[in-house]
Design an enzyme around this catalytic site. Sequence first.
Site, PDB file in Angstrom:
ATOM      1  N   THR A   9     -17.390 -85.944  29.943  1.00  0.00           N
ATOM      2  CA  THR A   9     -16.437 -85.201  30.786  1.00  0.00           C
ATOM      3  C   THR A   9     -16.997 -83.858  31.227  1.00  0.00           C
ATOM      4  O   THR A   9     -16.688 -83.372  32.311  1.00  0.00           O
ATOM      5  CB  THR A   9     -15.115 -84.997  30.005  1.00  0.00           C
ATOM      6  OG1 THR A   9     -14.590 -86.274  29.699  1.00  0.00           O
ATOM      7  CG2 THR A   9     -14.096 -84.223  30.809  1.00  0.00           C
TER       8      THR A   9
ATOM      9  N   SER B 291     -19.655 -91.267  27.373  1.00  0.00           N
ATOM     10  CA  SER B 291     -20.233 -91.581  26.060  1.00  0.00           C
ATOM     11  C   SER B 291     -19.891 -92.976  25.525  1.00  0.00           C
ATOM     12  O   SER B 291     -20.622 -93.474  24.661  1.00  0.00           O
ATOM     13  CB  SER B 291     -19.908 -90.492  25.042  1.00  0.00           C
ATOM     14  OG  SER B 291     -18.572 -90.511  24.645  1.00  0.00           O
TER      15      SER B 291
ATOM     16  N   THR C 280     -17.105 -86.811  24.535  1.00  0.00           N
ATOM     17  CA  THR C 280     -16.482 -86.606  23.224  1.00  0.00           C
ATOM     18  C   THR C 280     -16.201 -87.916  22.477  1.00  0.00           C
ATOM     19  O   THR C 280     -16.065 -87.914  21.265  1.00  0.00           O
ATOM     20  CB  THR C 280     -15.136 -85.851  23.368  1.00  0.00           C
ATOM     21  OG1 THR C 280     -14.291 -86.581  24.255  1.00  0.00           O
ATOM     22  CG2 THR C 280     -15.340 -84.449  23.878  1.00  0.00           C
ATOM     23  N   ASP C 281     -16.111 -89.028  23.222  1.00  0.00           N
ATOM     24  CA  ASP C 281     -15.649 -90.274  22.581  1.00  0.00           C
ATOM     25  C   ASP C 281     -16.575 -90.773  21.471  1.00  0.00           C
ATOM     26  O   ASP C 281     -16.117 -91.259  20.442  1.00  0.00           O
ATOM     27  CB  ASP C 281     -15.480 -91.386  23.630  1.00  0.00           C
ATOM     28  CG  ASP C 281     -14.334 -91.120  24.599  1.00  0.00           C
ATOM     29  OD1 ASP C 281     -13.569 -90.170  24.367  1.00  0.00           O
ATOM     30  OD2 ASP C 281     -14.206 -91.869  25.586  1.00  0.00           O
TER      31      ASP C 281
HETATM   32  N1  ASP Z   1     -14.592 -90.499  27.995  1.00  0.00           N
HETATM   33  C1  ASP Z   1     -15.340 -89.279  27.978  1.00  0.00           C
HETATM   34  C2  ASP Z   1     -16.674 -89.515  27.316  1.00  0.00           C
HETATM   35  O1  ASP Z   1     -16.749 -89.610  26.115  1.00  0.00           O
HETATM   36  C3  ASP Z   1     -14.587 -88.267  27.254  1.00  0.00           C
HETATM   37  C4  ASP Z   1     -15.255 -86.956  27.115  1.00  0.00           C
HETATM   38  O2  ASP Z   1     -16.381 -86.713  27.460  1.00  0.00           O
HETATM   39  O3  ASP Z   1     -14.570 -86.081  26.616  1.00  0.00           O
HETATM   40  O4  ASP Z   1     -17.663 -89.567  28.015  1.00  0.00           O
END
Ligand code: ASP
Length: 320
Positions: free
Chosen positions: A12, A55, A86-87
Site C-alpha cells: 500500500t 504483499s 502489511t499483509d
Molecule cells: N494488501 C496490501 C499489501 O499487503 C496491504 C498493505 O500494504 O498494507 O500489499
Amino acid sequence: MKKIFILATGGTIQMKKDPGRGLIPAFLGEELMRGLAFPDEEFILEFDEFSNVPSPWIKPEDMMKISERINSLTLECDGIIITHGTDTLEETAYFLSLTYSGDKPVVMTAAMRAPPDLGIDGPRNIYDSIKVALENASRSRGVMVVINNSIFSPRDVAKISTSNLAAFTSPEYGLLGTIDEKVIYFSKTVERESIKASSLALPIDLIQAYSGADSRLIRYSVNSGAQGIVLESLGRGNVPPGMLEGIKYALDKGLPVVVSTKVQNGRVAPTYGYEGGGRNLADLGCYFAGNLRANKARIRLMLALGTKEKEIRRYFEKFI
Ligand code: ASP
C-alpha cells in the site's frame, strides 16, 4: 556521510486509488521520498526497485532473493529500509531475521493508507525508518519493523487490524522502542538467530484446527507434495481427534508436523493427555513451536528443512 538504501518491494505504501479499480501499485520507491526533508542529519539515499507488488504476491522464493539482496547491499551502505505490504510483512520480516546476520540495521516499513486518502502514513513511516537506520544504537539489532512510531521485532510482530494505523502489535515481548522526535529503545532486541539454509523446503502447508476438523486437508497436503505441515492448533496445542489419523499419516510418510496455536499469546506444550491433546501429539512425534505463531513456524520449518542436515530438531526442540 552515511548511506542508506531503500529497497522497494511494493504494498500500500507504493499504491494509490485508481477510480473504479481501487488501490493498485503506482509509485516507485524513489517517489516515496517526495516532500520529505531531513534537517538534522545529512546522508546519502539510494534506491533499489526490487519489485512493486502487493504483499500477498510475495512468495518464500522472493523472500530468499530479498535476503540475498540485503546481504550484499549492506556491504556498501550503513542501513537498509525495505518497503513492503502489511499483509505478509511479518512473514518476510521473520524470514529475513533468520537469514541476515550483519550488524547494519535493516528496517522494514509499510503503510495502511494510500493517496488520495486523508492522513496517509507512508511518508511518516519512511521518515521514522530513516531515523532508525541512521541511529547508532540500531547497530547489531538486525532486522526491525517500523510502523506507526513503533519499533517491533520480527520474531513477535503481528498484524492485528485490517485498517487501523496502529495495525501492528508485539503480543509476547512488547515494543523494542519508539520514534518520538528521536529513536528511543526500551529493550534489547529479541535474541537474534540464524539458519543457514542452502535451499527452501516447499511447500510447507499451514492447516488450522477447529471444532469438528477432520483429516481430509492433511491427507490432501501429504498426497500433493507437502514437505512439512504446521498445525495451527487450539489452545495449548491440542487438535480434535478427527485430525489424528491425518497427522499419523503425515508422520508415517516422514513429514515433519509442527504444532503451533491460533491463540495470540502463550506457548504450546504437551500438557493435555487426552486423545488429540498436546501430549498425544508429542508422543506421536510432532514438534512444538513454543510461542512462535503458526505463520512464522512455517517460515522456520522451510528454512530448517533447507539446511544441509535438515536440522529440524535443532531448530524446534528448544521450544518443547
Ligand atoms: N494488501 C496490501 C499489501 O499487503 C496491504 C498493505 O500494504 O498494507 O500489499
